[in-house]
Design a protein around this motif. Structure first.
Motif, PDB file in Angstrom:
ATOM      1  N   UNK A 112     -10.759  -0.524   2.644  1.00  0.00           N
ATOM      2  CA  UNK A 112      -9.606   0.347   2.905  1.00  0.00           C
ATOM      3  C   UNK A 112      -8.323  -0.313   2.475  1.00  0.00           C
ATOM      4  N   UNK A 113      -7.530   0.337   1.638  1.00  0.00           N
ATOM      5  CA  UNK A 113      -7.862   1.556   0.917  1.00  0.00           C
ATOM      6  C   UNK A 113      -8.946   1.289  -0.121  1.00  0.00           C
ATOM      7  N   UNK A 114      -9.545   2.339  -0.629  1.00  0.00           N
ATOM      8  CA  UNK A 114     -10.699   2.193  -1.531  1.00  0.00           C
ATOM      9  C   UNK A 114     -10.346   1.563  -2.869  1.00  0.00           C
ATOM     10  N   UNK A 115      -9.070   1.709  -3.297  1.00  0.00           N
ATOM     11  CA  UNK A 115      -8.691   1.238  -4.634  1.00  0.00           C
ATOM     12  C   UNK A 115      -7.542   0.250  -4.580  1.00  0.00           C
ATOM     13  N   UNK A 142      -7.988  13.352  -9.259  1.00  0.00           N
ATOM     14  CA  UNK A 142      -9.214  13.373  -8.462  1.00  0.00           C
ATOM     15  C   UNK A 142      -9.280  12.142  -7.574  1.00  0.00           C
ATOM     16  N   UNK A 143      -9.396  12.344  -6.272  1.00  0.00           N
ATOM     17  CA  UNK A 143      -9.508  11.223  -5.340  1.00  0.00           C
ATOM     18  C   UNK A 143     -10.812  10.461  -5.548  1.00  0.00           C
ATOM     19  N   UNK A 144     -11.846  11.137  -6.022  1.00  0.00           N
ATOM     20  CA  UNK A 144     -13.142  10.500  -6.249  1.00  0.00           C
ATOM     21  C   UNK A 144     -13.117   9.609  -7.486  1.00  0.00           C
ATOM     22  N   UNK A 200       0.864  -1.177   0.000  1.00  0.00           N
ATOM     23  CA  UNK A 200       0.000   0.000   0.000  1.00  0.00           C
ATOM     24  C   UNK A 200       0.898   1.223   0.000  1.00  0.00           C
ATOM     25  N   UNK A 201       0.618   2.132  -0.923  1.00  0.00           N
ATOM     26  CA  UNK A 201       1.404   3.358  -0.972  1.00  0.00           C
ATOM     27  C   UNK A 201       0.515   4.521  -1.349  1.00  0.00           C
ATOM     28  N   UNK A 202       0.971   5.715  -1.032  1.00  0.00           N
ATOM     29  CA  UNK A 202       0.241   6.921  -1.356  1.00  0.00           C
ATOM     30  C   UNK A 202       0.672   7.392  -2.743  1.00  0.00           C
ATOM     31  N   UNK A 246      -6.872  -0.415 -12.262  1.00  0.00           N
ATOM     32  CA  UNK A 246      -7.655  -0.105 -11.060  1.00  0.00           C
ATOM     33  C   UNK A 246      -8.875  -1.009 -10.910  1.00  0.00           C
ATOM     34  N   UNK A 247      -9.169  -1.373  -9.665  1.00  0.00           N
ATOM     35  CA  UNK A 247     -10.433  -2.033  -9.316  1.00  0.00           C
ATOM     36  C   UNK A 247     -10.814  -1.613  -7.903  1.00  0.00           C
ATOM     37  N   UNK A 248     -12.098  -1.689  -7.586  1.00  0.00           N
ATOM     38  CA  UNK A 248     -12.559  -1.333  -6.243  1.00  0.00           C
ATOM     39  C   UNK A 248     -12.091  -2.395  -5.252  1.00  0.00           C
ATOM     40  N   UNK A 249     -11.742  -1.960  -4.051  1.00  0.00           N
ATOM     41  CA  UNK A 249     -11.323  -2.873  -2.993  1.00  0.00           C
ATOM     42  C   UNK A 249     -12.571  -3.390  -2.273  1.00  0.00           C
ATOM     43  N   UNK A 250     -12.844  -4.702  -2.327  1.00  0.00           N
ATOM     44  CA  UNK A 250     -14.067  -5.218  -1.713  1.00  0.00           C
ATOM     45  C   UNK A 250     -14.104  -5.079  -0.193  1.00  0.00           C
ATOM     46  N   UNK A 251     -12.945  -4.954   0.454  1.00  0.00           N
ATOM     47  CA  UNK A 251     -12.951  -4.782   1.912  1.00  0.00           C
ATOM     48  C   UNK A 251     -12.867  -3.325   2.337  1.00  0.00           C
TER      49      UNK A 251
END
Length: 80
Positions: A65-68, A23-25, A16-18, A58-63
């Motif tokens: 956090x983090x969101x992506x 856009x964060x959204x 996990x990295x920043x 990119x894909x949504x994180x099912x759990x």
């Protein structure tokens, strides 16, 4: 520019990295990490002509956090 936390996945390896995004959204569908020595981990980085590009999708994180999650998709050789 926004900064978000994103999980990068390559097989069983995860980190996990920043990262900075417009856009964060709605972060980009793909994200690239430049590898100065390509596949050669012993390369003399002062003599490497072009870095290779590791492409993640990119894909949504099912759990949550983090969101992506960015999952490894391909390694691009600059000479091809």
């Amino acid at each position: 520019m926004d900064r978000i936390a994103a999980k990068f996945v390559h097989g069983a390896a995860e980190i996990t990295r920043e990262i900075e995004v417009d856009s964060a959204a709605d972060p980009p569908e793909t994200y690239s990490i430049w590898l100065p020595g390509g596949l050669d981990t012993d390369a003399d980085l002062d003599r490497v002509a072009d870095p290779w590009e590791a492409v993640y999708v990119r894909e949504a994180n099912p759990i949550g956090e983090p969101a992506w999650i960015y999952r490894f998709r391909a390694l691009v050789d600059p000479e091809e």
